[in-house]
Design an enzyme around this catalytic site. Structure first.
Site, PDB file in Angstrom:
ATOM      1  N   ARG A  88     122.957 104.279  58.423  1.00 46.15           N
ATOM      2  CA  ARG A  88     122.974 103.259  59.267  1.00 46.15           C
ATOM      3  C   ARG A  88     124.165 103.300  60.498  1.00 46.15           C
ATOM      4  O   ARG A  88     123.789 102.332  61.732  1.00 46.15           O
ATOM      5  CB  ARG A  88     123.004 101.558  58.727  1.00 46.15           C
ATOM      6  CG  ARG A  88     121.572 102.409  57.949  1.00 46.15           C
ATOM      7  CD  ARG A  88     121.853 100.457  57.377  1.00 46.15           C
ATOM      8  NE  ARG A  88     120.965 100.487  56.133  1.00 46.15           N
ATOM      9  CZ  ARG A  88     121.393 101.351  54.909  1.00 46.15           C
ATOM     10  NH1 ARG A  88     122.305 101.339  54.059  1.00 46.15           N
ATOM     11  NH2 ARG A  88     119.701 101.343  53.467  1.00 46.15           N
ATOM     12  N   HIS A 129     124.740 104.353  42.490  1.00 48.55           N
ATOM     13  CA  HIS A 129     123.571 105.223  42.947  1.00 48.55           C
ATOM     14  C   HIS A 129     123.212 106.326  41.814  1.00 48.55           C
ATOM     15  O   HIS A 129     122.061 107.455  42.754  1.00 48.55           O
ATOM     16  CB  HIS A 129     122.998 104.891  44.406  1.00 48.55           C
ATOM     17  CG  HIS A 129     123.423 103.723  45.369  1.00 48.55           C
ATOM     18  ND1 HIS A 129     123.342 103.626  46.080  1.00 48.55           N
ATOM     19  CD2 HIS A 129     122.745 102.739  44.778  1.00 48.55           C
ATOM     20  CE1 HIS A 129     123.387 102.454  46.619  1.00 48.55           C
ATOM     21  NE2 HIS A 129     122.861 101.712  45.646  1.00 48.55           N
TER      22      HIS A 129
HETATM   23  P1  OAD Z   1     125.520 102.685  55.566  1.00 48.43           P
HETATM   24  O1  OAD Z   1     125.025 103.915  56.336  1.00 48.43           O
HETATM   25  O2  OAD Z   1     124.288 102.143  55.657  1.00 48.43           O
HETATM   26  O3  OAD Z   1     127.140 102.010  56.145  1.00 48.43           O
HETATM   27  C1  OAD Z   1     127.892 102.820  56.400  1.00 48.43           C
HETATM   28  C2  OAD Z   1     128.819 102.662  57.399  1.00 48.43           C
HETATM   29  O4  OAD Z   1     130.383 103.232  57.390  1.00 48.43           O
HETATM   30  C3  OAD Z   1     128.845 102.488  58.760  1.00 48.43           C
HETATM   31  O5  OAD Z   1     128.392 101.205  59.047  1.00 48.43           O
HETATM   32  C4  OAD Z   1     129.357 102.753  59.368  1.00 48.43           C
HETATM   33  O6  OAD Z   1     129.519 101.937  61.059  1.00 48.43           O
HETATM   34  C5  OAD Z   1     130.727 103.144  58.758  1.00 48.43           C
HETATM   35  N1  OAD Z   1     130.968 104.723  59.409  1.00 48.43           N
HETATM   36  C6  OAD Z   1     130.992 105.823  59.397  1.00 48.43           C
HETATM   37  N2  OAD Z   1     131.415 106.607  59.226  1.00 48.43           N
HETATM   38  C7  OAD Z   1     133.192 105.743  59.769  1.00 48.43           C
HETATM   39  C8  OAD Z   1     134.323 106.307  59.395  1.00 48.43           C
HETATM   40  N3  OAD Z   1     134.559 107.629  59.778  1.00 48.43           N
HETATM   41  N4  OAD Z   1     134.702 105.015  59.669  1.00 48.43           N
HETATM   42  C9  OAD Z   1     135.055 103.959  59.663  1.00 48.43           C
HETATM   43  N5  OAD Z   1     132.962 103.334  59.442  1.00 48.43           N
HETATM   44  C10 OAD Z   1     132.267 104.108  59.074  1.00 48.43           C
HETATM   45  O7  OAD Z   1     125.990 103.230  53.757  1.00 48.43           O
HETATM   46  P2  OAD Z   1     125.860 102.948  52.784  1.00 48.43           P
HETATM   47  O8  OAD Z   1     126.348 101.202  53.198  1.00 48.43           O
HETATM   48  O9  OAD Z   1     126.161 103.690  51.722  1.00 48.43           O
HETATM   49  O10 OAD Z   1     120.892 104.860  48.913  1.00 48.43           O
HETATM   50  O11 OAD Z   1     124.958 102.620  52.363  1.00 48.43           O
HETATM   51  C11 OAD Z   1     124.187 102.814  51.054  1.00 48.43           C
HETATM   52  C12 OAD Z   1     122.839 102.554  50.541  1.00 48.43           C
HETATM   53  O12 OAD Z   1     122.098 102.972  52.138  1.00 48.43           O
HETATM   54  C13 OAD Z   1     123.142 104.716  49.797  1.00 48.43           C
HETATM   55  O13 OAD Z   1     123.637 103.925  48.935  1.00 48.43           O
HETATM   56  C14 OAD Z   1     122.096 105.267  50.389  1.00 48.43           C
HETATM   57  C15 OAD Z   1     121.140 104.154  51.661  1.00 48.43           C
HETATM   58  O14 OAD Z   1     119.816 104.018  51.539  1.00 48.43           O
HETATM   59  C16 OAD Z   1     119.832 104.932  48.753  1.00 48.43           C
HETATM   60  O15 OAD Z   1     119.245 105.210  48.804  1.00 48.43           O
HETATM   61  C17 OAD Z   1     119.216 103.530  47.100  1.00 48.43           C
END
Ligand code: OAD
Ligand code: ZN
Length: 249
Positions: A34, A120
């Protein structure tokens, strides 16, 4: 400054717990879901969350495999980030009691972390959705690159890696809640906190919560009264600064 404050909290803490999300691995080159360059924005399809939806997978597994193939290819190139190493060190010096990760890239384990709970699931095992036959990582890797949709040798059923899709129960939930309840310092690193039940876990911690996440995250399940630090910075840059006060990595 925030890094100094965080370092002091780590010095005082005895039982640290981490909930990590896809954001901890973007510096390794694995896109998140996201974030600005996340899979759900770049996939170029409507309702991209259906890639990981279990009922959609049963109807059309090819969509998942189209993206999973790229993920597996990327996985063969990447290395753990500084943040992965930092949290591995916290365990090594006896400060960290466990890592709850939503990620399936196993970069925590590759950085040296031992107590990792992949809520997960992971790619280490795969199963035939028809007869249940198990396949190792190597076997499923080979099949995924050779076949459009990997199929079971025994029955021809579709093979599915042991990762948790939307609509499937998560793994180790009791253990994860127990870890949170034990912890006196709980880090949320690189997660948008929108996917439950993972997003419900930080609220269980008995101590204080630190969120390190650049950009938006949901506070729907996060008790802000327990949050003592929100760091809107790059994860590796921040933990490198924290480490300058601790010198553990
Ligand atoms: P998301 O992609 O939803 O969130 C990642 C967050 O990390 C975002 O708010 C980004 O802005 C932030 N971010 C990325 N790179 C960064 C960096 N270098 N420094 C600081 N912040 C950074 O990922 P998750 O919360 O892990 O599940 O997503 C949860 C679940 O949704 C996943 O496990 C997956 C997905 O659908 C399934 O597929 C069941
Ligand atoms: Zn089978």
């Amino acid at each position: 400054d925030l890094a100094a404050k965080c370092a002091d909290m780590i010095k005082e803490a005895k039982k640290i717990c981490l909930l990590s999300g896809a954001g901890i691995s973007t510096n390794a080159g694995i896109p998140d879901f996201r974030g600005p360059k996340g899979l759900y924005r770049t996939a170029g399809i409507e309702n991209p969350e259906r890639i990981f939806d279990i009922s959609y997978f049963y109807r059309d597994p090819s969509l998942f495999y189209r993206f999973h193939r790229e993920f597996l290819r990327a996985l063969q190139q990447v290395q753990p980030t500084f943040a992965h190493k930092f949290f591995a060190k916290l365990e090594e010096i006896g400060k960290l009691i466990g890592i709850i990760t939503q990620n399936i890239d196993s970069l925590h384990q590759r950085a040296g972390s031992k107590k990792v709970y992949e809520i997960h699931g992971g790619v280490w095992e795969s199963f035939c959705i028809k007869c249940g036959k198990a396949y190792t990582y190597e076997e499923s890797l080979k099949k995924t690159f050779e076949e459009d949709i990997p199929r079971c040798d025994a029955c021809g059923g579709v093979i599915k890696p042991d990762i948790v899709f939307f609509g499937e129960p998560v793994k180790y939930l009791d253990k994860c809640i127990q870890l949170a309840r034990e912890s006196d310092l709980f880090f949320v690193v690189g997660s948008s906190l929108v996917v439950t039940p993972a997003a419900l876990i930080p609220a269980e911690c008995r101590g204080t919560i630190v969120v390190v996440n650049k950009g938006e995250f949901s506070t729907a399940y996060l008790p802000m009264s327990k949050v003592s630090l929100v760091v809107d910075e790059d994860i590796d840059a921040f933990f490198r600064s924290v480490n300058e006060h601790l010198n553990i990595v």
